[in-house]
Design an enzyme around this catalytic site. Structure first.
Site, PDB file in Angstrom:
ATOM      1  N   CYS A  52      54.174   9.065 -10.622  1.00 41.17           N
ATOM      2  CA  CYS A  52      55.235   8.788  -9.325  1.00 41.17           C
ATOM      3  C   CYS A  52      54.700   9.711  -8.522  1.00 41.17           C
ATOM      4  O   CYS A  52      54.877   8.999  -7.141  1.00 41.17           O
ATOM      5  CB  CYS A  52      56.376   9.727 -10.240  1.00 41.17           C
ATOM      6  SG  CYS A  52      57.285   9.650  -8.772  1.00 41.17           S
ATOM      7  N   GLU A  94      73.922  17.615  17.500  1.00 36.84           N
ATOM      8  CA  GLU A  94      73.022  16.228  16.840  1.00 36.84           C
ATOM      9  C   GLU A  94      73.020  15.315  17.318  1.00 36.84           C
ATOM     10  O   GLU A  94      74.050  14.457  18.002  1.00 36.84           O
ATOM     11  CB  GLU A  94      73.714  16.251  15.464  1.00 36.84           C
ATOM     12  CG  GLU A  94      73.906  15.170  14.324  1.00 36.84           C
ATOM     13  CD  GLU A  94      72.468  15.558  14.040  1.00 36.84           C
ATOM     14  OE1 GLU A  94      71.934  16.317  13.597  1.00 36.84           O
ATOM     15  OE2 GLU A  94      72.218  14.313  13.619  1.00 36.84           O
ATOM     16  N   CYS A  96      57.672  15.866 -16.976  1.00 38.07           N
ATOM     17  CA  CYS A  96      57.929  14.824 -16.743  1.00 38.07           C
ATOM     18  C   CYS A  96      56.786  13.520 -17.087  1.00 38.07           C
ATOM     19  O   CYS A  96      55.977  14.037 -16.576  1.00 38.07           O
ATOM     20  CB  CYS A  96      58.547  14.047 -15.729  1.00 38.07           C
ATOM     21  SG  CYS A  96      58.617  12.724 -15.323  1.00 38.07           S
ATOM     22  N   ASP A 113      67.606  23.739  13.940  1.00 39.87           N
ATOM     23  CA  ASP A 113      67.326  23.543  12.110  1.00 39.87           C
ATOM     24  C   ASP A 113      66.868  22.148  12.022  1.00 39.87           C
ATOM     25  O   ASP A 113      67.665  21.165  12.443  1.00 39.87           O
ATOM     26  CB  ASP A 113      68.537  23.848  10.976  1.00 39.87           C
ATOM     27  CG  ASP A 113      67.450  22.970  10.204  1.00 39.87           C
ATOM     28  OD1 ASP A 113      66.684  22.650   9.854  1.00 39.87           O
ATOM     29  OD2 ASP A 113      68.797  23.055   9.339  1.00 39.87           O
ATOM     30  N   CYS A 161      61.579  23.487   7.949  1.00 41.71           N
ATOM     31  CA  CYS A 161      60.689  22.610   6.798  1.00 41.71           C
ATOM     32  C   CYS A 161      59.930  22.326   7.500  1.00 41.71           C
ATOM     33  O   CYS A 161      58.808  21.197   5.861  1.00 41.71           O
ATOM     34  CB  CYS A 161      61.917  20.938   6.403  1.00 41.71           C
ATOM     35  SG  CYS A 161      62.137  19.709   7.902  1.00 41.71           S
ATOM     36  N   CYS A 185      64.667  11.503 -14.485  1.00 44.01           N
ATOM     37  CA  CYS A 185      63.477  11.949 -13.624  1.00 44.01           C
ATOM     38  C   CYS A 185      64.127  13.142 -13.018  1.00 44.01           C
ATOM     39  O   CYS A 185      65.575  13.425 -14.112  1.00 44.01           O
ATOM     40  CB  CYS A 185      64.322  11.443 -11.455  1.00 44.01           C
ATOM     41  SG  CYS A 185      63.702  12.988 -10.387  1.00 44.01           S
ATOM     42  N   CYS A 231      56.666  14.472  -8.224  1.00 46.72           N
ATOM     43  CA  CYS A 231      56.244  16.006  -7.999  1.00 46.72           C
ATOM     44  C   CYS A 231      55.017  16.536  -7.969  1.00 46.72           C
ATOM     45  O   CYS A 231      54.572  16.716  -9.360  1.00 46.72           O
ATOM     46  CB  CYS A 231      57.201  16.518  -9.274  1.00 46.72           C
ATOM     47  SG  CYS A 231      59.027  16.115  -9.617  1.00 46.72           S
ATOM     48  N   GLN A 289      73.210  17.883   1.760  1.00 43.67           N
ATOM     49  CA  GLN A 289      71.313  18.487   1.496  1.00 43.67           C
ATOM     50  C   GLN A 289      71.661  18.116   0.037  1.00 43.67           C
ATOM     51  O   GLN A 289      72.588  18.379  -1.002  1.00 43.67           O
ATOM     52  CB  GLN A 289      71.559  20.000   1.264  1.00 43.67           C
ATOM     53  CG  GLN A 289      71.417  20.390   2.942  1.00 43.67           C
ATOM     54  CD  GLN A 289      70.503  20.912   3.639  1.00 43.67           C
ATOM     55  OE1 GLN A 289      69.555  20.573   2.921  1.00 43.67           O
ATOM     56  NE2 GLN A 289      70.334  20.445   5.119  1.00 43.67           N
ATOM     57  N   TYR A 329      70.279  21.060  16.363  1.00 44.11           N
ATOM     58  CA  TYR A 329      70.270  20.337  15.527  1.00 44.11           C
ATOM     59  C   TYR A 329      70.929  20.469  14.352  1.00 44.11           C
ATOM     60  O   TYR A 329      70.418  19.821  13.168  1.00 44.11           O
ATOM     61  CB  TYR A 329      68.665  20.002  14.690  1.00 44.11           C
ATOM     62  CG  TYR A 329      67.380  20.218  16.110  1.00 44.11           C
ATOM     63  CD1 TYR A 329      66.710  18.975  16.023  1.00 44.11           C
ATOM     64  CD2 TYR A 329      66.933  21.534  16.301  1.00 44.11           C
ATOM     65  CE1 TYR A 329      66.221  19.518  16.494  1.00 44.11           C
ATOM     66  CE2 TYR A 329      66.504  21.035  17.640  1.00 44.11           C
ATOM     67  CZ  TYR A 329      65.828  20.102  17.984  1.00 44.11           C
ATOM     68  OH  TYR A 329      65.106  20.085  18.961  1.00 44.11           O
TER      69      TYR A 329
HETATM   70  N1  SAH Z   1      71.458  22.073   9.533  1.00 45.01           N
HETATM   71  C1  SAH Z   1      71.427  20.238   9.444  1.00 45.01           C
HETATM   72  C2  SAH Z   1      70.356  19.894   8.901  1.00 45.01           C
HETATM   73  C3  SAH Z   1      69.532  19.149   9.614  1.00 45.01           C
HETATM   74  S1  SAH Z   1      67.776  18.367   9.498  1.00 45.01           S
HETATM   75  C4  SAH Z   1      72.520  19.760   7.948  1.00 45.01           C
HETATM   76  O1  SAH Z   1      72.699  21.152   7.551  1.00 45.01           O
HETATM   77  O2  SAH Z   1      72.806  19.182   7.883  1.00 45.01           O
HETATM   78  C5  SAH Z   1      67.833  17.593  11.325  1.00 45.01           C
HETATM   79  C6  SAH Z   1      68.958  17.222  12.540  1.00 45.01           C
HETATM   80  O3  SAH Z   1      68.472  17.464  13.487  1.00 45.01           O
HETATM   81  C7  SAH Z   1      69.051  15.720  11.499  1.00 45.01           C
HETATM   82  O4  SAH Z   1      70.529  15.090  11.578  1.00 45.01           O
HETATM   83  C8  SAH Z   1      68.328  14.762  13.142  1.00 45.01           C
HETATM   84  O5  SAH Z   1      69.554  13.737  12.736  1.00 45.01           O
HETATM   85  C9  SAH Z   1      68.696  15.571  14.258  1.00 45.01           C
HETATM   86  N2  SAH Z   1      67.837  15.509  14.953  1.00 45.01           N
HETATM   87  C10 SAH Z   1      66.495  15.067  15.225  1.00 45.01           C
HETATM   88  N3  SAH Z   1      66.100  14.926  16.514  1.00 45.01           N
HETATM   89  C11 SAH Z   1      66.736  15.906  17.392  1.00 45.01           C
HETATM   90  C12 SAH Z   1      67.136  15.814  18.769  1.00 45.01           C
HETATM   91  N4  SAH Z   1      66.205  15.565  19.921  1.00 45.01           N
HETATM   92  N5  SAH Z   1      68.240  16.187  19.617  1.00 45.01           N
HETATM   93  C13 SAH Z   1      69.242  16.473  18.668  1.00 45.01           C
HETATM   94  N6  SAH Z   1      68.691  16.400  16.542  1.00 45.01           N
HETATM   95  C14 SAH Z   1      68.304  15.579  16.658  1.00 45.01           C
END
Ligand code: SAH
Length: 482
Positions: free
Chosen positions: A79, A362, A73, A411, A438, A165, A82, A312, A341
């Site tokens: 930008c 969540e 790019c 997660d 992440c 992009c 990247c 995702q 999460y």
């Molecule tokens: N595994 C999920 C993505 C997770 S990303 C998927 O694949 O769709 C992290 C997530 O945690 C987000 O959706 C965010 O809203 C949530 N989150 C953040 N803080 C939190 C908390 N204290 N309790 C519950 N969920 C939470």
């Protein structure tokens, strides 16, 4: 030696920060230099001097790193999306793998020799461009007053035009060009943040990689006064012309507008109106066999995606990451699994295929609605979802309702798990914990707590969900020490 601002120096770049800036040292004193790659010999101008380090700007490349490649790019430096596009993909993978390993050593306190026995090779992409299924383009005006789509220059709010992009799908360009010429021909103004005038603010494009279905959503600044007599309201001038052109794009399934009249950085408005086609698109994520080079199993989960849903952005790598999560969970069909999460329940629904019962938590209610609908859509009956704080819901369900877990999958967002959440896991004592992360720095911190609390690391693997950027996902399997 004391360095001064504007001084010219020659440094060899020998390392890189986690944000992708090159690091070169003179007598052990580090200089951070943007736009350099490990292996470059660079002439730099000192821009800022601190006690223990300084910043420099690249003035001239005296000799190029063997890991340098020509960036695809032309805008990659301006930008900033990247950060490492000028580095060969092989080297990017190596850089990310050592970033994870170094964090586990430095922050987690794990021994390098031990990590070598549990770390598996990073999972890269075969084709590391055009992997994003979602694009969000700001719309603005150039100096001649023509509408443009592109990206924000640096930290400013002025837009540099670029509809192509290299991380996005080829359809983005086609769709944006249709929208821009429609705007020009029909004198539709781009939104101007300062004057708070104009109509079109952003364009959101999403594509289902499996289904081929495409969604286009224009974020606009106004909505017409409702005319009671009229059924079909036009949200845009000569709306039919735009719809006609856009609906001809191969795969176009849904065209909508999102009303956002707020003066904030939040892009999407909550009010969405479909102006052509369906309200959402579908896509399928397939379960792969992580122990057999990610061979297809034919079994998949279908998701419905609307303009506001979370999904995702790299579907090819998501299949690999979540198949690894399923494999690391080691399910036989009887286990009770918590997915903390859980977002829209992507991992939960994968796990449900092999678990006895899955519970997801969540914090965002809309995500849980999506999770529930997706479970029903796929005929999954052994997954239950709760809205709330993980650190409250998870311990409460254990202490009050006696729901235990054989396996816990987490997660969390970048900041990692809350202390109370880790504590609850240790109290409950599941056989296995699978940690999807992440941010390997907070991962390392949390793994230390879990390992001090009676768990051991069995497997670690980095998965490259965001090629060309410095971001990296990591997945870890932990087991309770008997
Ligand atoms: N595994 C999920 C993505 C997770 S990303 C998927 O694949 O769709 C992290 C997530 O945690 C987000 O959706 C965010 O809203 C949530 N989150 C953040 N803080 C939190 C908390 N204290 N309790 C519950 N969920 C939470």
């Amino acid at each position: 030696m004391v360095y001064e601002k504007n001084q010219l120096l020659t440094v060899e770049i020998t390392d890189m920060t986690t944000d992708g800036e090159g690091i070169g040292k003179i007598d052990g004193y580090p200089f951070f230099v943007k736009d350099t790659v490990i292996g470059d010999l660079a002439r730099i101008r000192v821009t800022r001097v601190k006690k223990n380090y300084a910043y420099g700007r690249l003035e001239k490349l005296l000799s190029q790193s063997p890991f340098r490649v020509e960036a695809k790019c032309p805008f990659h430096r301006q930008c900033g999306g990247c950060q490492i596009q000028a580095m060969s993909y092989e080297q990017q993978l190596q850089f990310k793998e050592s970033k994870v390993k170094n964090n586990l050593i430095r922050i987690g306190g794990f021994a390098p020799e031990f990590l070598s026995t549990v770390m598996e090779p990073i999972v890269g992409m075969e084709a590391p461009f055009h992997y994003r299924n979602k694009a969000l383009y700001p719309i603005g005006q150039d100096k001649e007053g023509n509408p443009v789509a592109g990206f924000y220059a640096g930290r400013t709010h002025s837009i540099i035009a670029n509809t192509d992009c290299s991380l996005g799908v080829p359809e983005n360009k086609e769709i944006l060009e249709i929208i821009l010429s429609y705007m020009k021909e029909n004198h539709v103004a781009a939104y101007d943040e300062t004057a708070r005038k104009g109509l079109v603010r952003h364009v959101l494009i999403r594509k289902g990689f499996q289904s081929g279905e495409i969604m286009t959503c224009l974020v606009i600044n106004m909505k017409p006064e409702k005319d009671n007599g009229k059924k079909n309201i036009d949200y845009l001038p000569n709306q039919q012309k735009l719809v006609e052109a856009l609906s001809k794009v191969k795969g176009m399934t849904s065209i909508s507008v999102s009303i956002n009249r707020e003066n904030t950085n939040v892009v999407m408005g909550k009010e969405i109106h479909t102006i052509w086609g369906k309200d959402s698109i579908k896509d399928t994520i397939y379960i792969r066999n992580a122990e057999d080079n990610f061979a297809a199993t034919g079994q998949g989960i279908t998701f419905s995606i609307s303009p506001l849903s979370f999904y995702q952005v790299n579907p090819v790598q998501t299949e690999k990451l979540y198949s690894l999560a399923l494999s690391y969970a080691g399910l036989t069909g009887k286990e009770t699994v918590w997915d903390l999460y859980c977002g829209i329940g992507t991992i939960s629904l994968f796990l449900a295929a092999k678990a006895g019962q899955v519970y997801g938590v969540e914090i965002i209610p809309q995500a849980i609605w999506d999770a529930k609908r997706n479970a029903v859509r796929n005929g999954i009956e052994n997954a239950q979802f709760f809205v709330g704080n993980t650190e409250e819901v998870f311990p409460e369900k254990y202490e009050k309702d006696g729901i235990r877990a054989d396996v816990v999958v987490v997660d969390p967002p970048r900041k990692g798990c809350d202390g109370a959440c880790l504590e609850a896991m240790l109290k409950m004592g599941p056989e296995r914990i699978v940690y999807v992360s992440c941010d390997s720095a907070t991962l390392a911190r949390d793994l230390r707590v879990l390992c001090d609390g009676g768990y051991e690391i069995k497997r670690v693997r980095a998965v490259d969900m965001f090629p060309m950027t410095v971001h990296i996902e990591t997945i870890v399997a932990l087991s309770r020490i008997k």
